[in-house]
Write a protein that holds these residues in place. Structure first.
Motif, PDB file in Angstrom:
ATOM      1  N   THR A 296       0.981  -1.284  -0.047  1.00 43.77           N
ATOM      2  CA  THR A 296       0.103   0.128   0.106  1.00 43.77           C
ATOM      3  C   THR A 296       0.975   1.120   0.101  1.00 43.77           C
ATOM      4  N   THR A 297       0.244   2.289  -0.395  1.00 43.00           N
ATOM      5  CA  THR A 297       0.985   3.471  -0.586  1.00 43.00           C
ATOM      6  C   THR A 297       0.051   4.744   0.109  1.00 43.00           C
ATOM      7  N   ARG A 298       0.746   5.565   0.949  1.00 43.53           N
ATOM      8  CA  ARG A 298      -0.154   6.672   1.642  1.00 43.53           C
ATOM      9  C   ARG A 298      -0.331   7.752   0.596  1.00 43.53           C
ATOM     10  N   VAL A 299      -1.640   8.228   0.470  1.00 39.96           N
ATOM     11  CA  VAL A 299      -1.927   9.238  -0.556  1.00 39.96           C
ATOM     12  C   VAL A 299      -2.684  10.236   0.326  1.00 39.96           C
ATOM     13  N   ARG A 300      -2.308  11.580   0.070  1.00 36.21           N
ATOM     14  CA  ARG A 300      -3.294  12.681   0.693  1.00 36.21           C
ATOM     15  C   ARG A 300      -4.026  13.320  -0.531  1.00 36.21           C
ATOM     16  N   LEU A 301      -5.336  13.622  -0.363  1.00 36.99           N
ATOM     17  CA  LEU A 301      -6.143  14.071  -1.127  1.00 36.99           C
ATOM     18  C   LEU A 301      -6.983  15.287  -0.541  1.00 36.99           C
TER      19      LEU A 301
END
Length: 181
Positions: free
Chosen positions: A29-34
């Protein structure tokens, strides 16, 4: 070199174990900020997930529709940093830090966005499946300055397909919201 690795493994007591067919593989998984419809979101996602799938499956924003899932119909159109994109072809991991606006983010409380109201007034929909993508594309079309004539609207909205052929109402709604009627 291979012999060195084998002797290192043997010295440490480690033995290579083949993965069992019953062992489930865990996707990285990858952390994404939106920022989605004005709300900051931080998510752990599979890096293969599209913006569309993250919106629908992780954030429960189901207004954006999955039509063809190939970028050909425009039903999944959303705004990313103010630009229209087909969210089914856009990887969410590539949008880290982006501002995303969906159909749910247009209205302000009970007050519809002017283009949403124009779609109602001009019968810009029939079955309604393509309507969210049509409206999001229409919002961008107006913002881009591509709504000066019905022909220009048709050209710049040509990536959004309506299987009910409600195009006259769609074009009239975009023209109305753009102040052309």
């Amino acid at each position: 070199m291979a012999g060195g690795a084998a002797s290192l493994a043997a010295a440490s007591g480690a033995t290579a174990q083949p993965a069992s067919p019953d062992t489930p593989r865990v996707a990285p998984t990858t952390r994404v900020r939106l920022v989605v419809n004005g709300s900051a979101r931080e998510l752990e996602i599979d890096p293969r997930q599209s913006v569309l799938d993250v919106l629908r499956e992780r954030l429960d924003l189901t207004g954006t529709k999955k039509g063809c899932n190939q970028g050909a119909c425009g039903a999944c159109t959303v705004l990313v940093n103010g630009r229209r994109v087909t969210s089914c072809l856009t990887l969410a991991v590539m949008q880290d830090g982006a501002e995303i606006t969906t159909i749910e983010g247009l209205a302000r409380g009970d007050e519809l966005h002017p283009l949403q109201a124009a779609f109602i007034e001009h019968d810009g929909f029939q079955c309604g499946f393509c309507t969210p993508g049509q409206i999001m594309s229409g919002v961008a079309c107006i913002a881009e300055g591509h709504a000066t004539s019905p022909e220009e609207i048709q050209f710049w909205m040509s990536g959004n397909i309506c299987r009910c052929a409600a195009y006259p109402g769609i074009v009239a709604a975009v023209a109305h919201a753009a102040g052309r009627t």
